[in-house]
Motif scaffolding. Structure first.
Motif, PDB file in Angstrom:
ATOM      1  N   THR A  69       7.129  -5.388 -24.156  1.00  0.00           N
ATOM      2  CA  THR A  69       6.368  -4.945 -22.989  1.00  0.00           C
ATOM      3  C   THR A  69       5.161  -5.836 -22.729  1.00  0.00           C
ATOM      4  OG1 THR A  69       5.176  -3.306 -24.314  1.00  0.00           O
ATOM      5  CG2 THR A  69       7.157  -2.549 -23.160  1.00  0.00           C
ATOM      6  N   ALA A  70       4.510  -6.301 -23.780  1.00  0.00           N
ATOM      7  CA  ALA A  70       3.372  -7.206 -23.605  1.00  0.00           C
ATOM      8  C   ALA A  70       3.826  -8.535 -23.006  1.00  0.00           C
ATOM      9  CB  ALA A  70       2.679  -7.454 -24.940  1.00  0.00           C
ATOM     10  N   SER A  71       4.982  -9.006 -23.414  1.00  0.00           N
ATOM     11  CA  SER A  71       5.500 -10.258 -22.885  1.00  0.00           C
ATOM     12  C   SER A  71       5.755 -10.149 -21.380  1.00  0.00           C
ATOM     13  CB  SER A  71       6.782 -10.659 -23.625  1.00  0.00           C
ATOM     14  OG  SER A  71       7.199 -11.933 -23.230  1.00  0.00           O
ATOM     15  N   ALA A  72       6.291  -9.009 -20.925  1.00  0.00           N
ATOM     16  CA  ALA A  72       6.506  -8.798 -19.491  1.00  0.00           C
ATOM     17  C   ALA A  72       5.178  -8.802 -18.741  1.00  0.00           C
ATOM     18  CB  ALA A  72       7.244  -7.480 -19.264  1.00  0.00           C
ATOM     19  N   SER A  73       4.169  -8.172 -19.307  1.00  0.00           N
ATOM     20  CA  SER A  73       2.854  -8.115 -18.686  1.00  0.00           C
ATOM     21  C   SER A  73       2.213  -9.501 -18.600  1.00  0.00           C
ATOM     22  CB  SER A  73       1.955  -7.163 -19.483  1.00  0.00           C
ATOM     23  OG  SER A  73       0.648  -7.139 -18.961  1.00  0.00           O
ATOM     24  N   VAL A  74       2.237 -10.235 -19.706  1.00  0.00           N
ATOM     25  CA  VAL A  74       1.666 -11.586 -19.729  1.00  0.00           C
ATOM     26  C   VAL A  74       2.412 -12.487 -18.749  1.00  0.00           C
ATOM     27  CG1 VAL A  74       1.371 -13.662 -21.143  1.00  0.00           C
ATOM     28  CG2 VAL A  74       0.723 -11.438 -22.066  1.00  0.00           C
ATOM     29  N   MET A  75       3.735 -12.403 -18.747  1.00  0.00           N
ATOM     30  CA  MET A  75       4.529 -13.229 -17.842  1.00  0.00           C
ATOM     31  C   MET A  75       4.122 -12.970 -16.393  1.00  0.00           C
ATOM     32  SD  MET A  75       8.569 -13.079 -16.990  1.00  0.00           S
ATOM     33  CE  MET A  75       8.279 -11.493 -16.231  1.00  0.00           C
ATOM     34  N   THR A  76       3.956 -11.707 -16.042  1.00  0.00           N
ATOM     35  CA  THR A  76       3.556 -11.357 -14.683  1.00  0.00           C
ATOM     36  C   THR A  76       2.207 -11.970 -14.347  1.00  0.00           C
ATOM     37  OG1 THR A  76       4.809  -9.298 -14.796  1.00  0.00           O
ATOM     38  CG2 THR A  76       3.056  -9.408 -13.160  1.00  0.00           C
ATOM     39  N   GLU A  77       1.262 -11.829 -15.253  1.00  0.00           N
ATOM     40  CA  GLU A  77      -0.077 -12.378 -15.031  1.00  0.00           C
ATOM     41  C   GLU A  77      -0.048 -13.895 -14.866  1.00  0.00           C
ATOM     42  OE1 GLU A  77      -4.299 -11.420 -16.909  1.00  0.00           O
ATOM     43  OE2 GLU A  77      -2.980 -12.430 -18.347  1.00  0.00           O
ATOM     44  N   VAL A  78       0.760 -14.558 -15.671  1.00  0.00           N
ATOM     45  CA  VAL A  78       0.789 -16.026 -15.675  1.00  0.00           C
ATOM     46  C   VAL A  78       1.575 -16.604 -14.500  1.00  0.00           C
ATOM     47  CG1 VAL A  78       1.575 -18.027 -17.010  1.00  0.00           C
ATOM     48  CG2 VAL A  78       0.412 -16.165 -18.166  1.00  0.00           C
ATOM     49  N   LEU A  79       2.647 -15.933 -14.058  1.00  0.00           N
ATOM     50  CA  LEU A  79       3.526 -16.524 -13.053  1.00  0.00           C
ATOM     51  C   LEU A  79       3.223 -16.131 -11.604  1.00  0.00           C
ATOM     52  CD1 LEU A  79       7.035 -16.378 -14.783  1.00  0.00           C
ATOM     53  CD2 LEU A  79       5.300 -18.199 -14.855  1.00  0.00           C
ATOM     54  N   VAL A  80       2.736 -14.923 -11.364  1.00  0.00           N
ATOM     55  CA  VAL A  80       2.496 -14.487  -9.988  1.00  0.00           C
ATOM     56  C   VAL A  80       1.423 -15.365  -9.341  1.00  0.00           C
ATOM     57  CG1 VAL A  80       1.614 -12.604  -8.533  1.00  0.00           C
ATOM     58  CG2 VAL A  80       3.287 -12.130 -10.324  1.00  0.00           C
ATOM     59  N   GLY A  81       1.754 -15.818  -8.144  1.00  0.00           N
ATOM     60  CA  GLY A  81       0.844 -16.680  -7.390  1.00  0.00           C
ATOM     61  C   GLY A  81       1.145 -18.164  -7.517  1.00  0.00           C
ATOM     62  N   ARG A  82       2.015 -18.510  -8.438  1.00  0.00           N
ATOM     63  CA  ARG A  82       2.365 -19.918  -8.640  1.00  0.00           C
ATOM     64  C   ARG A  82       3.560 -20.313  -7.770  1.00  0.00           C
ATOM     65  NH1 ARG A  82       0.760 -22.422 -13.883  1.00  0.00           N
ATOM     66  NH2 ARG A  82      -0.431 -20.871 -15.024  1.00  0.00           N
ATOM     67  N   PRO A  83       3.620 -21.586  -7.387  1.00  0.00           N
ATOM     68  CA  PRO A  83       4.854 -22.075  -6.765  1.00  0.00           C
ATOM     69  C   PRO A  83       6.006 -21.912  -7.755  1.00  0.00           C
ATOM     70  CG  PRO A  83       3.072 -23.664  -6.492  1.00  0.00           C
ATOM     71  CD  PRO A  83       2.576 -22.607  -7.456  1.00  0.00           C
ATOM     72  N   VAL A  84       7.210 -21.664  -7.247  1.00  0.00           N
ATOM     73  CA  VAL A  84       8.371 -21.435  -8.102  1.00  0.00           C
ATOM     74  C   VAL A  84       8.577 -22.613  -9.056  1.00  0.00           C
ATOM     75  CG1 VAL A  84      10.879 -21.124  -8.125  1.00  0.00           C
ATOM     76  CG2 VAL A  84       9.489 -19.875  -6.470  1.00  0.00           C
ATOM     77  N   ALA A  85       8.405 -23.840  -8.584  1.00  0.00           N
ATOM     78  CA  ALA A  85       8.598 -25.020  -9.446  1.00  0.00           C
ATOM     79  C   ALA A  85       7.587 -25.040 -10.593  1.00  0.00           C
ATOM     80  CB  ALA A  85       8.494 -26.301  -8.624  1.00  0.00           C
ATOM     81  N   GLU A  86       6.364 -24.660 -10.314  1.00  0.00           N
ATOM     82  CA  GLU A  86       5.335 -24.604 -11.357  1.00  0.00           C
ATOM     83  C   GLU A  86       5.632 -23.476 -12.345  1.00  0.00           C
ATOM     84  OE1 GLU A  86       0.645 -23.606 -11.410  1.00  0.00           O
ATOM     85  OE2 GLU A  86       1.296 -25.042  -9.868  1.00  0.00           O
ATOM     86  N   ALA A  87       6.108 -22.344 -11.829  1.00  0.00           N
ATOM     87  CA  ALA A  87       6.487 -21.228 -12.700  1.00  0.00           C
ATOM     88  C   ALA A  87       7.633 -21.645 -13.619  1.00  0.00           C
ATOM     89  CB  ALA A  87       6.878 -20.010 -11.863  1.00  0.00           C
ATOM     90  N   GLU A  88       8.537 -22.480 -13.120  1.00  0.00           N
ATOM     91  CA  GLU A  88       9.645 -22.991 -13.936  1.00  0.00           C
ATOM     92  C   GLU A  88       9.108 -23.829 -15.102  1.00  0.00           C
ATOM     93  OE1 GLU A  88      13.463 -23.704 -15.348  1.00  0.00           O
ATOM     94  OE2 GLU A  88      12.843 -22.266 -13.835  1.00  0.00           O
TER      95      GLU A  88
END
Length: 151
Positions: A69-88
């Protein structure tokens, strides 16, 4: 890794396990996926909303251990707002760290708080827990990019 740094990383994981940023399924979304870790029974249903090539939102419902569950939360915080290529790029760095069995030196500038899972990479039984939501995200983005895929 120093004991002090390891303790800090544990605090990040515990904080995200409690706060669960992005939790709760929201609309709009382009793709929804459901992934299960058969080893331990952790589950995540994840939705991704893309807007003009940017990860506009990630929402999820997760059942499982604090690492999952923490990994899902961290992932959301880190990836939302980024371009898809940067998130990749972030996703690939996270995968490399988790598959490195603790020997891989991750780029903290790329991973931000996700670097907290570096110690988890040494625990082979917990790697799948940490990867569950990230693999669901990857699946959802692939489906969102392909109009032939269904929700």
């Amino acid at each position: 890794m120093s004991a002090e740094l390891d303790s800090l990383y544990q605090d990040v994981i515990l904080d995200h396990a409690k706060r669960r940023l992005g939790a709760g399924l929201r609309e709009p979304f382009e793709a929804e996926v459901h992934h299960v870790n058969p080893t331990c029974g952790d589950e995540v249903t994840l939705r991704v909303h893309l807007d003009g090539g940017t990860v506009a939102d990630i929402s999820y419902d997760a059942l499982g251990c604090s690492i999952s569950t923490a990994s899902a939360s961290v992932m959301t915080e880190v990836l939302v707002g980024r371009p898809v290529a940067e998130a990749e790029t972030v996703l690939e760095e996270f995968l490399a760290m988790m598959r490195g069995k603790g020997a891989y030196e991750p780029d903290e500038d790329v991973l931000e708080d996700a670097v907290a899972f570096q110690g988890t990479a040494r625990l082979s039984a917990r790697v799948k827990c940490a990867l569950l939501s990230w693999m669901a995200y990857q699946d959802a983005v692939t489906r969102a990019a392909d109009p032939e895929e269904t929700r």
